[in-house]
Motif scaffolding. Structure first.
Motif, PDB file in Angstrom:
ATOM      1  N   ASN A  56       1.170 -54.982  14.404  1.00  0.00           N
ATOM      2  CA  ASN A  56       0.443 -55.634  13.306  1.00  0.00           C
ATOM      3  C   ASN A  56      -1.015 -55.850  13.703  1.00  0.00           C
ATOM      4  O   ASN A  56      -1.337 -56.754  14.468  1.00  0.00           O
ATOM      5  CB  ASN A  56       1.104 -56.974  12.952  1.00  0.00           C
ATOM      6  N   PHE A  57      -1.881 -55.003  13.179  1.00  0.00           N
ATOM      7  CA  PHE A  57      -3.318 -55.139  13.442  1.00  0.00           C
ATOM      8  C   PHE A  57      -4.005 -56.077  12.447  1.00  0.00           C
ATOM      9  O   PHE A  57      -5.205 -56.345  12.567  1.00  0.00           O
ATOM     10  CB  PHE A  57      -3.992 -53.768  13.372  1.00  0.00           C
ATOM     11  N   GLY A  58      -3.277 -56.551  11.441  1.00  0.00           N
ATOM     12  CA  GLY A  58      -3.875 -57.451  10.453  1.00  0.00           C
ATOM     13  C   GLY A  58      -4.656 -56.741   9.380  1.00  0.00           C
ATOM     14  O   GLY A  58      -5.459 -57.366   8.682  1.00  0.00           O
ATOM     15  N   LEU A  59      -4.429 -55.445   9.208  1.00  0.00           N
ATOM     16  CA  LEU A  59      -5.183 -54.669   8.217  1.00  0.00           C
ATOM     17  C   LEU A  59      -4.494 -54.632   6.859  1.00  0.00           C
ATOM     18  O   LEU A  59      -5.086 -54.167   5.884  1.00  0.00           O
ATOM     19  CB  LEU A  59      -5.391 -53.235   8.717  1.00  0.00           C
ATOM     20  N   ASP A  60      -3.246 -55.117   6.803  1.00  0.00           N
ATOM     21  CA  ASP A  60      -2.498 -55.086   5.542  1.00  0.00           C
ATOM     22  C   ASP A  60      -2.336 -56.471   4.926  1.00  0.00           C
ATOM     23  O   ASP A  60      -1.472 -56.685   4.082  1.00  0.00           O
ATOM     24  CB  ASP A  60      -1.100 -54.465   5.781  1.00  0.00           C
ATOM     25  N   GLY A  61      -3.168 -57.409   5.367  1.00  0.00           N
ATOM     26  CA  GLY A  61      -3.114 -58.753   4.790  1.00  0.00           C
ATOM     27  C   GLY A  61      -2.276 -59.731   5.577  1.00  0.00           C
ATOM     28  O   GLY A  61      -2.412 -60.943   5.409  1.00  0.00           O
ATOM     29  N   GLU A  62      -1.372 -59.253   6.423  1.00  0.00           N
ATOM     30  CA  GLU A  62      -0.548 -60.141   7.244  1.00  0.00           C
ATOM     31  C   GLU A  62      -1.332 -60.538   8.492  1.00  0.00           C
ATOM     32  O   GLU A  62      -1.506 -59.756   9.421  1.00  0.00           O
ATOM     33  CB  GLU A  62       0.754 -59.432   7.650  1.00  0.00           C
ATOM     34  N   THR A  63      -1.836 -61.780   8.493  1.00  0.00           N
ATOM     35  CA  THR A  63      -2.731 -62.195   9.568  1.00  0.00           C
ATOM     36  C   THR A  63      -2.111 -63.191  10.534  1.00  0.00           C
ATOM     37  O   THR A  63      -2.696 -63.503  11.569  1.00  0.00           O
ATOM     38  CB  THR A  63      -4.005 -62.833   8.965  1.00  0.00           C
ATOM     39  N   GLU A  64      -0.928 -63.706  10.207  1.00  0.00           N
ATOM     40  CA  GLU A  64      -0.342 -64.764  11.030  1.00  0.00           C
ATOM     41  C   GLU A  64      -0.085 -64.274  12.462  1.00  0.00           C
ATOM     42  O   GLU A  64      -0.380 -64.960  13.431  1.00  0.00           O
ATOM     43  CB  GLU A  64       0.973 -65.244  10.395  1.00  0.00           C
ATOM     44  N   THR A  65       0.497 -63.074  12.583  1.00  0.00           N
ATOM     45  CA  THR A  65       0.808 -62.526  13.909  1.00  0.00           C
ATOM     46  C   THR A  65      -0.090 -61.343  14.254  1.00  0.00           C
ATOM     47  O   THR A  65       0.233 -60.569  15.156  1.00  0.00           O
ATOM     48  CB  THR A  65       2.281 -62.082  13.963  1.00  0.00           C
ATOM     49  N   ALA A  66      -1.195 -61.206  13.543  1.00  0.00           N
ATOM     50  CA  ALA A  66      -2.055 -60.036  13.734  1.00  0.00           C
ATOM     51  C   ALA A  66      -2.786 -60.090  15.074  1.00  0.00           C
ATOM     52  O   ALA A  66      -3.251 -61.156  15.504  1.00  0.00           O
ATOM     53  CB  ALA A  66      -3.069 -59.942  12.601  1.00  0.00           C
ATOM     54  N   ILE A  67      -2.868 -58.948  15.735  1.00  0.00           N
ATOM     55  CA  ILE A  67      -3.608 -58.817  16.987  1.00  0.00           C
ATOM     56  C   ILE A  67      -4.402 -57.522  16.935  1.00  0.00           C
ATOM     57  O   ILE A  67      -3.830 -56.434  16.929  1.00  0.00           O
ATOM     58  CB  ILE A  67      -2.668 -58.791  18.211  1.00  0.00           C
ATOM     59  N   GLY A  68      -5.725 -57.645  16.857  1.00  0.00           N
ATOM     60  CA  GLY A  68      -6.563 -56.454  16.922  1.00  0.00           C
ATOM     61  C   GLY A  68      -6.580 -55.900  18.338  1.00  0.00           C
ATOM     62  O   GLY A  68      -6.136 -56.553  19.289  1.00  0.00           O
ATOM     63  N   LYS A  69      -7.103 -54.705  18.499  1.00  0.00           N
ATOM     64  CA  LYS A  69      -7.028 -54.061  19.800  1.00  0.00           C
ATOM     65  C   LYS A  69      -8.263 -53.180  20.033  1.00  0.00           C
ATOM     66  O   LYS A  69      -8.779 -52.560  19.122  1.00  0.00           O
ATOM     67  CB  LYS A  69      -5.761 -53.203  19.863  1.00  0.00           C
ATOM     68  N   MET A  70      -8.718 -53.142  21.290  1.00  0.00           N
ATOM     69  CA  MET A  70      -9.805 -52.258  21.673  1.00  0.00           C
ATOM     70  C   MET A  70      -9.228 -50.908  22.097  1.00  0.00           C
ATOM     71  O   MET A  70      -8.292 -50.850  22.899  1.00  0.00           O
ATOM     72  CB  MET A  70     -10.612 -52.849  22.820  1.00  0.00           C
ATOM     73  N   PHE A  71      -9.774 -49.849  21.518  1.00  0.00           N
ATOM     74  CA  PHE A  71      -9.377 -48.488  21.864  1.00  0.00           C
ATOM     75  C   PHE A  71     -10.578 -47.754  22.457  1.00  0.00           C
ATOM     76  O   PHE A  71     -11.728 -48.095  22.167  1.00  0.00           O
ATOM     77  CB  PHE A  71      -8.876 -47.725  20.633  1.00  0.00           C
ATOM     78  N   GLY A  72     -10.284 -46.745  23.263  1.00  0.00           N
ATOM     79  CA  GLY A  72     -11.356 -45.960  23.857  1.00  0.00           C
ATOM     80  C   GLY A  72     -11.073 -44.474  23.785  1.00  0.00           C
ATOM     81  O   GLY A  72      -9.905 -44.044  23.784  1.00  0.00           O
ATOM     82  N   VAL A  73     -12.140 -43.687  23.684  1.00  0.00           N
ATOM     83  CA  VAL A  73     -12.030 -42.234  23.766  1.00  0.00           C
ATOM     84  C   VAL A  73     -12.971 -41.743  24.864  1.00  0.00           C
ATOM     85  O   VAL A  73     -14.088 -42.243  25.004  1.00  0.00           O
ATOM     86  CB  VAL A  73     -12.376 -41.544  22.425  1.00  0.00           C
ATOM     87  N   LEU A  74     -12.476 -40.792  25.651  1.00  0.00           N
ATOM     88  CA  LEU A  74     -13.270 -40.218  26.724  1.00  0.00           C
ATOM     89  C   LEU A  74     -13.395 -38.717  26.481  1.00  0.00           C
ATOM     90  O   LEU A  74     -12.396 -37.982  26.476  1.00  0.00           O
ATOM     91  CB  LEU A  74     -12.596 -40.475  28.080  1.00  0.00           C
ATOM     92  N   LEU A  75     -14.619 -38.265  26.231  1.00  0.00           N
ATOM     93  CA  LEU A  75     -14.894 -36.840  26.074  1.00  0.00           C
ATOM     94  C   LEU A  75     -14.802 -36.191  27.454  1.00  0.00           C
ATOM     95  O   LEU A  75     -15.448 -36.638  28.406  1.00  0.00           O
ATOM     96  CB  LEU A  75     -16.294 -36.653  25.486  1.00  0.00           C
ATOM     97  N   VAL A  76     -13.966 -35.149  27.563  1.00  0.00           N
ATOM     98  CA  VAL A  76     -13.739 -34.526  28.867  1.00  0.00           C
ATOM     99  C   VAL A  76     -13.742 -33.002  28.754  1.00  0.00           C
ATOM    100  O   VAL A  76     -13.560 -32.432  27.669  1.00  0.00           O
ATOM    101  CB  VAL A  76     -12.388 -34.968  29.481  1.00  0.00           C
TER     102      VAL A  76
END
Length: 560
Positions: A56-76
């Motif tokens: 649950n990233f909280g993008l669909d309106g459900e914010t009670e248990t929402a946890i955003g996250k940091m993502f990374g991309v590495l060009l190789v």
């Protein structure tokens, strides 16, 4: 088991027209390379369409248990010379360390054969036993009896001491009257009786104190016998936790471009207390670089973005790109980037070079300047050029500290400086007593619905990512801002900001935070999206002259 084929992702669309980066990204301040933007867009598409796991990233309106996250991309560039990218997330995702499409952690504490899980079970068993003992009714009963006994003992001793004081007064009066009216054996008998009373009272108070001392010693002994078992378990838990922590630090071993390997403990040996902060080594950037080195891939560029709802304390905007955190990542990445050709650190470049400092007003006591954006108020760790230095050079006769208040480096506008010690003291008093009127003008993203309001969000520094600030209701310092809408145009709002307090980055955080205006200031490279400049300007300053006490008003309109 992960492999280079498992995690290496070729681009879905041709990249022939794109130029590869000449040097690797300086991870603590950067603009994402176009190929990193393309890789991030493809990863975001994957996040929206995958069905392998749920979070649950909280993008669909459900914010009670929402946890955003940091993502990374590495060009190789892989061993076959192909250009593609690797993907990673910080920490855990969907309560897992290993997920398809993403590189694994440097050390997987959740692996079935990991010593961490077995030793964590032992520590959890100690925790459970401590909780059981702490919940023992006998322990709570003894604690209550100790408290009640102390209170009763203190009360009885105080009452007896009060009686003795009154009795002493009566004896003194009897002694005085006897010495006036009695003589001979009669007087001596009275004095002897009064003396016996005094001695009896001393024994009474002594016996009472001994009684309560023995009573409390018995209760304390019974209580400590139970508490000692708990304290021994706590000591055992501490020792086992420390040993486990050191063992984990040794398992986190990071490669660099030279093939050299260093452990987490080694990398943070020079840090305060020599202990890595919680979560060190679990961020996306170290995971990506380690995997690339491990499988013979050449790192070309890095970018990290936030996906989901912003946390309650820090400001993270969905889809925005962010630099690596300094507290957790700087010692690790400093090692991991050795052997790569890396972009210059822009923070070592003097941002005030070639800029002039406009003097709006001056006399023998004070100077008011219009500070340009990207111009330090006071010297920094690596850059001396600043408002302070320029004024010190222009007014060599000035005494005292000069600086009365500060503006953030990225904020432009009015600053007052004192040229004498007395003027500095008088001006500082006005700022401390909050009799100075300060008005800022800012351009923020989006259209505000309301026309004005107040923001109360306490702030403290982010210990893991300075100079960023956090909203913290437990440890933060009170911060208050009044705001008014000036104009709305092209999905942006121009506002007046009146800070009642002067916390670091107060206006920037109060604008960007979800519980503030939820609209970052245009060009905010910390809490929003970088642009040509931060659109925040201190345009109005009203105060009393430090010598004549005459009201003074200064205004310089914003250049944006």
């Amino acid at each position: 088991m992960h492999s280079p084929e498992h995690c290496f992702t070729p681009f879905q669309h041709p990249i022939d027209l794109q130029t590869l980066p000449e040097r690797f990204t300086f991870p603590f301040y950067y603009d994402p390379h176009p190929l990193c933007l393309q890789a991030a867009a493809e990863l975001q598409q994957h996040l929206e369409t995958q069905h392998d796991w749920q979070h649950n990233f909280g993008l669909d309106g459900e914010t009670e248990t929402a946890i955003g996250k940091m993502f990374g991309v590495l060009l190789v560039q892989n061993a076959q010379g192909e250009i593609g990218y690797l993907s990673a997330f910080s920490g855990k995702l969907a309560d897992q360390n290993l997920l398809p499409h993403f590189v694994p952690p440097v050390f997987d504490m959740l692996a079935k054969d990991s010593f961490f899980l077995a030793e964590q079970v032992e520590i959890n068993q100690i925790n459970a036993r401590i909780q059981t003992l702490q919940a023992d009714p006998q322990l709570h009963q003894l604690a209550r009896q100790r408290k009640e006994a102390r209170q009763q003992g203190d009360a009885e001793i105080s009452a007896l001491q009060a009686q003795i004081v009154e009795a002493r007064k009566i004896r003194k009066q009897k002694r005085a009257e006897g010495e006036e009216t009695l003589a001979g054996d009669t007087l001596q008998a009275l004095l002897a009786e009064l003396g016996r009373e005094s001695i009896d009272e001393k024994y009474r108070i002594k016996d009472l104190k001994r009684h309560w001392h023995e009573r409390l010693a018995l209760l304390d002994g019974q209580y400590e016998a139970l508490a000692q078992v708990i304290n021994a378990l706590k000591t055992q838990r501490k020792l086992q936790s420390s040993a486990l922590q050191e063992k984990i630090f040794a398992q986190y071993r990071f490669l660099n471009a030279h093939g050299e390997e260093k452990s987490l403990g080694e990398l943070f040996s020079a840090a305060p207390h020599g202990i890595p902060p919680a979560g060190a080594g679990e961020c996306a950037a170290p995971k990506l670089l380690h995997y690339a080195y491990q499988w013979g891939m050449k790192p070309l560029a890095l970018a990290e973005f936030w996906w989901g709802r912003s946390p309650k304390s820090e400001i993270r905007q969905h889809l925005n790109f962010y630099p690596a955190c300094r507290g957790k990542c700087q010692p690790i990445l400093a090692h991991m980037l050795e052997g790569l050709s890396v972009d210059d650190n822009p923070m070592l470049t003097n941002p005030a070079a070639g800029k002039s400092l406009e003097i709006v007003y001056q006399d023998d006591a004070m100077v008011v300047v219009n500070k340009p954006a990207e111009f330090l108020s006071v010297p920094g760790k690596t850059i001396e050029d600043s408002v302070y230095l320029r004024i010190r050079e222009s007014f060599p006769q000035a005494t005292g500290p000069l600086i009365v208040h500060r503006l953030d480096m990225s904020t432009s506008g009015l600053m007052v400086l004192a040229l004498t010690k007395d003027a500095n003291k008088a001006l500082q008093k006005q700022f401390i007593q909050r009799t100075v009127t300060k008005r800022y003008v800012a351009l923020i993203e989006g259209d505000l619905v309301q026309d004005e309001g107040k923001i109360h969000l306490p702030l403290r520094g982010d210990l893991d990512d300075r100079p960023r600030q956090l909203v913290c209701h437990k440890h933060g310092k009170p911060a208050e801002t009044f705001w008014q809408v000036v104009t709305r145009k092209d999905n942006r709002t121009k506002v007046y900001l009146y800070p009642k307090t002067g916390r670091t980055h107060q206006l920037r955080v109060h604008c960007a935070h979800v519980d503030g205006l939820a609209s970052p200031i245009v060009g905010d490279d910390l809490y929003g999206v970088r642009a040509d400049r931060l659109h925040l300007h201190a345009e109005l300053l009203e105060l009393n002259h430090p010598v004549t006490r005459e009201p003074m008003r200064f205004q310089v309109d914003a250049a944006f």
